[in-house]
Motif scaffolding. Structure first.
Motif, short mmCIF file in Angstrom:
data_model
loop_
_atom_site.label_atom_id
_atom_site.label_comp_id
_atom_site.label_asym_id
_atom_site.label_seq_id
_atom_site.Cartn_x
_atom_site.Cartn_y
_atom_site.Cartn_z
N ASN A 40 0.81 -1.21 0.00
CA ASN A 40 0.00 0.00 0.00
C ASN A 40 0.85 1.27 0.00
O ASN A 40 0.34 2.37 0.22
N GLY A 41 2.18 1.12 -0.21
CA GLY A 41 3.04 2.28 -0.36
C GLY A 41 3.70 2.74 0.90
O GLY A 41 4.53 3.67 0.88
N PHE A 42 3.39 2.14 2.06
CA PHE A 42 4.00 2.56 3.31
C PHE A 42 5.38 1.92 3.46
O PHE A 42 5.54 0.72 3.29
N THR A 43 6.35 2.76 3.80
CA THR A 43 7.74 2.31 3.91
C THR A 43 8.35 2.93 5.16
O THR A 43 8.05 4.09 5.50
N GLY A 44 9.20 2.17 5.84
CA GLY A 44 9.86 2.73 7.00
C GLY A 44 10.62 1.70 7.79
O GLY A 44 10.58 0.51 7.50
N PRO A 45 11.34 2.15 8.85
CA PRO A 45 12.13 1.25 9.68
C PRO A 45 11.28 0.55 10.73
O PRO A 45 10.20 1.03 11.12
N GLY A 46 11.76 -0.57 11.21
CA GLY A 46 11.06 -1.30 12.25
C GLY A 46 11.99 -2.21 13.00
O GLY A 46 13.15 -2.43 12.60
N ILE A 47 11.51 -2.74 14.11
CA ILE A 47 12.29 -3.68 14.90
C ILE A 47 11.38 -4.82 15.33
O ILE A 47 10.21 -4.59 15.66
N THR A 48 11.90 -6.03 15.29
CA THR A 48 11.14 -7.22 15.67
C THR A 48 11.99 -8.08 16.59
O THR A 48 13.18 -8.30 16.31
N ALA A 49 11.40 -8.56 17.67
CA ALA A 49 12.10 -9.45 18.59
C ALA A 49 11.25 -10.71 18.78
O ALA A 49 10.04 -10.62 19.00
N THR A 50 11.90 -11.88 18.69
CA THR A 50 11.19 -13.16 18.80
C THR A 50 11.90 -14.06 19.81
O THR A 50 13.11 -14.31 19.69
N PHE A 51 11.16 -14.54 20.78
CA PHE A 51 11.67 -15.54 21.72
C PHE A 51 11.06 -16.89 21.35
O PHE A 51 9.85 -16.99 21.12
N SER A 52 11.88 -17.93 21.28
CA SER A 52 11.41 -19.26 20.88
C SER A 52 11.83 -20.31 21.89
O SER A 52 12.96 -20.28 22.42
N ASN A 53 10.93 -21.23 22.16
CA ASN A 53 11.21 -22.43 22.92
C ASN A 53 10.81 -23.59 22.04
O ASN A 53 9.63 -23.79 21.75
N ARG A 54 11.79 -24.40 21.57
CA ARG A 54 11.53 -25.40 20.54
C ARG A 54 11.11 -26.77 21.06
O ARG A 54 10.92 -27.68 20.28
N ASN A 55 11.02 -26.92 22.38
CA ASN A 55 10.58 -28.21 22.91
C ASN A 55 9.88 -27.96 24.24
O ASN A 55 10.29 -28.44 25.29
N LEU A 56 8.79 -27.21 24.18
CA LEU A 56 8.17 -26.65 25.38
C LEU A 56 7.71 -27.71 26.36
O LEU A 56 8.01 -27.65 27.56
N PHE A 57 6.96 -28.71 25.87
CA PHE A 57 6.42 -29.75 26.75
C PHE A 57 7.09 -31.10 26.51
O PHE A 57 6.47 -32.15 26.76
N HIS A 58 8.31 -31.09 26.01
CA HIS A 58 9.09 -32.31 25.74
C HIS A 58 8.41 -33.22 24.73
O HIS A 58 8.57 -34.44 24.76
N GLY A 59 7.65 -32.60 23.81
CA GLY A 59 7.02 -33.37 22.75
C GLY A 59 7.21 -32.71 21.40
O GLY A 59 6.41 -32.94 20.48
N GLY A 60 8.23 -31.85 21.26
CA GLY A 60 8.52 -31.19 20.00
C GLY A 60 7.70 -29.93 19.77
O GLY A 60 7.73 -29.37 18.66
N GLU A 61 7.00 -29.43 20.79
CA GLU A 61 6.18 -28.23 20.63
C GLU A 61 7.08 -26.99 20.55
O GLU A 61 8.01 -26.84 21.34
N THR A 62 6.75 -26.11 19.61
CA THR A 62 7.49 -24.86 19.45
C THR A 62 6.61 -23.70 19.86
O THR A 62 5.49 -23.54 19.36
N PHE A 63 7.12 -22.90 20.79
CA PHE A 63 6.38 -21.74 21.29
C PHE A 63 7.16 -20.47 20.95
O PHE A 63 8.34 -20.35 21.26
N ASN A 64 6.49 -19.54 20.27
CA ASN A 64 7.11 -18.29 19.85
C ASN A 64 6.33 -17.10 20.40
O ASN A 64 5.10 -17.09 20.39
#
Length: 773
Positions: free
Chosen positions: A370-394
Motif C-alpha cells: 500500500n506504499g508505506f515504507t519505514g524502519p522497524g524492529i522485531t524481537a522473537t523468543f522461541s522455545n523449541r521443545n516446550l512440553f518435551h514433545g517437540g512443541e514450538t512456542f514463539n
C-alpha cells in the motif's frame, strides 16, 4: 517532473549504449597471434528413419566446452572490464568492476578441438549411432572464431528383446517382478545412459524390498546382435560373479535404538535407557518423551528394510522442528540369521537438537503493497521443545514507523505500528490421535495476538486475532492449511474529522468498517511444482476459501449481534494459477492468472475492509499506483472528502506475463505485461438520511464500479521493464511500467502508447523486495 524523469531515463540509456559500443571493441585488446573463441555448434544429419535428431543434438551440444565469454546485445562487458583492469593504471572503479563482473578471455587456443571431436563420437557410440562421422569447420569474424561441427549418423541399433538370465539367488525373483515397470520396450534405441537409468531403477526397487547391501554396479548388461541383420539386438541382464553374497539377501530390522538428544561429546553409556513401542530410547531426563517421539519413527522390528521408509522417517523427524538433523545408520546385527535367506540390521537414530531457547532481534526496512515504507524492529523468543514433545512456542513483538512515499494521493500519511503475537506449533493433530502421514508431519497451530495501528490524520485501529488450525504436506508438491477456528476483532477509534467526512460520503467504505468482528474458518491449498528444480515446465496453484459468520448466526439464532458485537458474514474465494517455462540459460517465461470473489451474505451487505480486493502496485498491475485501480471505471479524486486512498472491490481479475533473463552476475532483467482490475458485484444499502453529495458520490461509484458485460474493456493494462539484484534468493526489484489502457478515462481515450503518451501518470517506478510472483 515528468520531463526531468524522461531526461534521466534517456541519459541512462545513452550510458548503457556507450558502454555496449565500447565493449564491442574488445578486439583491440587481443594479443597478436590469438583469436577470441566465439563458441561451437553442432548439427546432425541422418536418415529419415532416425526420427528426432534434435534430442541427440542437444546431448552433443552439452559436451562442448569451454564456454565463450559472456555477451549481451553484441557487447562483452565482463571481458572489457578484465582487459581494462590489466592496464598499468586501471583505477579503483575498474578494478572493482573486474573483481565483481570481469571474465578472463577465452581464446581459440584454449579449446582442445581434437578432444571435442572425440567426445562427440563417443557420445554417438554410447547412444547407439555407431560408425558415425564428425566434420569440423572454423568460421572467422572480426570478433573471433567459432567452430561448427557436423555429425553424420547412421540408423541406430534398436532393442528386439529384453530378459533376465536365470539364477537361483533369492534376488532373482524380485528383479523379475521389477521388469514389469521397465521403460525398455521393443524398438528402444541402444543408449548407455538409458541402461544406467534402468540399473538405478532396479536398485531402487530392490532397496524397497529389503536388499540394503545391493548396488547397481552388481548388474551388467550384455547385447547380442548375432541373430539379426537389420541393426537389432537382444538385451540380457545378469549378476556380476564377483558381487558379495550379502547383496543378494533381503535384510530385516532387528534392534532399534534412538538417541533423542545426541551430542558427540556425551557418553551415551551414562544416559538413561527407556524401552517404548519396541524401541530403546537413550537420553538424559526425557529430553523428548518416548511416547511423543515414537509415532514419527516408521521402523518396526521384523519388517524388511525399505529405503523409502527410511527416507520418510528422516524427513518426519527433521520436520518436527526441534532438530538440526536426523542421522539414521544401519549395521549388520551381531546375531544374524541364515545368510542364504534373511539378514538382520540394527538401526541407530541420532537426533541432534537445535538450541532449545533462543532470542532473535531484527532491524527491518519495510516496504508494503500500500506504499508505506519505514524502519522497524522485531524481537522473537522461541522455545523449541516446550512440553518435551517437540512443541514450538514463539512470542514476537514488533514496532515500526512508516510513511506513505507512494500511493494514489501521495499526501504523506504516516503510521505507527506495533504488535504482540504468540504462537504454539504442535507437531501432531490435536485433539486427534497421532497419525502416521506418509510424507510429512501434520501440525497443529494455535495463535493469539494483538496489533495497534495509529495512522495520522485518519484513525487508530486495534485488532485481536486468534486461530486454531492444521497444516500438512500431502506430498512434495501439495500443501494444505485448515483453520476451523479463525477470529478477528478490529476496533476503529480516534477518527479525525477528515476521515469521518470520508466515511460519511462513502457508504461502501463506511459499511466495510462497521462490522469488525469476524469469526469463521479458512482453508488454503497449494500445488507447487517449483519444488522440483529439474522441471522445465512447472505449474503453481494457490487457492483460498474464507467463510465467516455462519456458525455465529446459527449459535445466535439468527441475531445480528453476538456478545454485543455486530459480526461479519461472507464467503470469499480466490485462486492464483502460474506457469513457469524455463527456456535455458537462466531464462524463464511466466504466465499468471489470478481471480478472487467475495460475497457478503446474511448479516452483511458489504465485505469488511480488510477482506476486500485491491489492484495496482508492485505486486499487481505495475503501470498503476498502489491500490489506485478500479473499481471498474471509477476513479478516486482528491476533490472534497469523497475519495479514499485505497480503492477496493469484491471481485478481482488479473493476468500477468513476464520474461526474466540474466544480464550478468547477480543482475537480472525482465520484460512484463500486466492486466487487471477490481469491481463491485453488489450495491450496499444507503441510509435515507444521506446527503445529496454523498448520494451522488455513491451513485457514481455504483454505476462505474459494477461488474458487467464490458469487463474486458475495463481492464487496466500496462507494460514495462525491470532490473533485479538476486543474491541467493534475496531479491531487490526495480520495475518501470507505463499504462497501455487506462480504464477510468473515456472509452475513446483509454488506449495509450506506453512510455510516450499521457501525462504525469505515464511512468510508474516500483521498488519492492522479492519477485512479484
Amino acid at each position: 517532473m515528468e520531463t526531468r524523469f524522461r531526461i534521466i531515463v534517456f541519459a541512462i540509456g545513452l550510458i548503457g549504449l556507450a558502454l555496449g559500443v565500447e565493449s564491442c571493441s574488445v578486439s583491440r585488446f587481443v594479443p597478436e597471434g590469438k583469436a577470441l573463441y566465439n563458441g561451437a555448434s553442432v548439427s546432425v544429419n541422418g536418415p529419415d528413419s532416425i526420427g528426432k535428431t534434435g534430442k541427440i543434438q542437444q546431448k552433443l551440444q552439452a559436451l562442448l566446452y569451454p564456454e565463450p565469454n559472456t555477451s549481451f546485445l553484441g557487447g562483452r562487458l565482463p571481458l572489457y572490464f578484465h582487459y581494462k583492469a590489466q592496464k598499468e593504471k586501471p583505477g579503483v572503479i575498474m578494478k572493482w568492476l573486474d573483481k565483481k563482473f570481469g571474465e578472463p578471455p577465452v581464446y581459440l587456443g584454449d579449446v582442445n578441438q581434437n578432444r571435442q571431436k572425440e567426445l562427440l563420437l563417443n557420445k554417438l557410440d554410447n547412444s547407439g549411432f555407431f560408425y558415425s562421422n564428425v566434420l569440423k569447420e572454423l568460421d572467422s569474424s572480426d570478433n573471433g572464431i567459432s567452430i561448427a561441427y557436423e555429425a553424420t549418423v547412421r540408423a541406430p541399433y534398436r532393442m528386439a528383446t529384453y530378459g533376465l538370465e536365470n539364477d537361483s539367488l533369492p534376488v532373482h525373483d524380485a528383479i523379475q517382478r521389477s521388469l514389469s515397470e521397465t521403460v525398455l520396450e521393443k524398438g528402444t534405441v541402444f543408449d548407455i545412459g538409458t541402461l544406467k537409468a534402468e540399473r538405478e531403477r532396479i536398485d531402487g526397487y530392490l532397496k524397497r524390498q529389503g536388499y540394503y547391501y545391493f548396488n547397481p554396479d552388481f548388474l551388467i548388461f550384455e547385447a547380442d546382435t548375432n541373430r539379426y541383420k537389420n541393426k537389432q539386438f537382444d538385451l540380457f541382464l545378469r549378476f556380476k560373479r564377483e558381487s558379495p553374497p550379502k547383496a543378494f539377501v533381503p535384510q530385516v530390522i532387528n534392534k532399534i535404538t534412538v538417541y533423542p538428544e545426541y551430542q558427540v561429546t556425551k557418553d551415551t553409556a551414562t544416559l538413561k535407557h527407556t524401552t517404548y513401542g519396541g524401541m530403546e530410547f537413550v537420553q538424559d531426563d526425557d529430553f523428548f518423551r518416548p511416547k511423543r517421539l515414537a509415532p514419527y519413527i516408521l521402523f518396526e522390528k521384523g519388517q524388511r528394510y525399505d529405503a523409502e521408509r527410511s527416507k520418510r522417517t528422516s524427513n518426519r523427524l527433521a520436520d518436527i522442528g526441534s532438530y538440526k538433523y536426523a542421522n539414521i545408520q544401519f549395521e549388520t546385527a551381531k546375531t544374524t540369521g541364515p545368510q542364504d535367506s534373511l539378514g538382520l540390521l540394527d538401526v541407530s537414530i541420532f537426533l541432534s537438537p537445535l538450541t532449545r531457547r533462543s532470542l532473535r532481534v531484527a532491524l527491518q526496512a519495510t516496504t508494503k503493497s500500500n506504499g508505506f515504507t519505514g524502519p522497524g524492529i522485531t524481537a522473537t523468543f522461541s522455545n523449541r521443545n516446550l512440553f518435551h514433545g517437540g512443541e514450538t512456542f514463539n512470542i514476537t513483538g514488533s514496532f515500526a514507523y512508516e510513511s506513505q512515499l507512494t500511493g494514489s494521493t501521495g499526501n504523506g500519511l504516516t503510521s505507527i505500528v506495533g504488535g504482540l503475537q504468540t504462537e504454539l506449533v504442535i507437531p501432531r493433530l490435536v485433539p486427534f490421535s497421532p497419525s502416521r502421514f506418509k510424507y510429512a508431519v501434520p501440525k497443529t497451530r494455535v495463535t493469539l495476538g494483538g496489533d495497534f495501528l495509529n495512522r495520522t490524520q485518519l484513525y487508530t485501529l486495534t485488532s485481536l486475532t486468534t486461530n486454531y488450525g492444521y497444516t500438512w504436506n500431502a506430498n512434495r508438491f501439495v500443501y494444505h492449511e485448515l483453520n476451523p477456528i479463525s477470529i478477528n476483532y478490529v476496533n476503529l477509534a480516534n477518527t479525525t474529522e477528515e476521515f469521518d467526512a470520508i466515511l460519511e460520503e462513502n457508504a461502501f467504505l463506511r459499511a466495510s468498517f462497521e462490522q469488525q468482528f469476524i469469526a469463521g474458518l479458512n482453508y488454503s491449498f497449494t500445488y507447487n511444482e517449483l519444488a522440483d528444480d529439474q522441471k522445465k515446465k512447472a505449474f503453481f496453484l494457490g487457492a483460498n476459501l474464507d467463510i465467516a459468520g455462519n456458525l455465529l448466526q446459527a449459535l445466535s439464532g439468527g441475531r445480528e449481534r453476538v456478545l454485543g458485537l455486530e459480526y461479519a458474514q461472507y464467503v470469499k474465494l480466490d485462486a492464483d494459477l502460474r506457469y513457469y517455462w524455463k527456456l535455458g540459460g537462466n531464462q524463464t517465461l511466466i504466465g499468471r492468472l489470478y481471480s478472487g470473489w467475495g460475497i457478503p451474505v446474511g448479516n452483511s451487505n458489504t465485505l469488511p475492509f480488510t477482506k476486500q480486493f485491491f489492484s495496482g502496485g508492485p505486486y499487481s498491475v505495475r503501470a498503476f499506483p498502489i491500490r489506485a485501480l478500479g473499481p471498474g471505471t471509477f476513479r478516486s479524486t482528491d476533490e472534497g472528502n469523497g475519495s479514499f486512498f485505497d480503492q477496493s472491490g469484491n471481485l478481482q481479475l488479473e493476468a500477468n506475463v513476464e520474461y526474466r533473463f540474466p544480464i550478468w552476475s547477480y543482475l537480472k532483467g525482465a520484460l512484463f505485461a500486466d492486466a487487471g482490475n477490481v469491481w463491485l458485484t453488489y450495491t450496499p444499502e444507503i441510509d435515507a438520511d444521506e446527503t445529496q453529495e454523498s448520494r451522488d458520490f455513491n451513485q457514481r461509484l455504483s454505476e462505474n464500479g459494477r461488474f458487467g458485460s464490458d469487463w474486458a474493456g475495463e481492464l487496466g493494462v500496462g507494460v514495462g521493464l525491470g532490473f533485479r539484484v538476486d543474491i541467493q534468493s534475496f531479491v531487490i526489484r526495480l520495475d518501470l511500467a507505463s499504462p497501455w489502457r487506462v480504464p477510468y478515462l473515456p472509452k475513446k481515450e483509454r488506449s495509450r502508447v506506453p512510455f510516450f503518451d499521457g501525462g504525469d501518470d505515464n511512468l510508474i517506478l516500483n521498488f519492492a523486495i522479492g519477485y512479484p510472483f
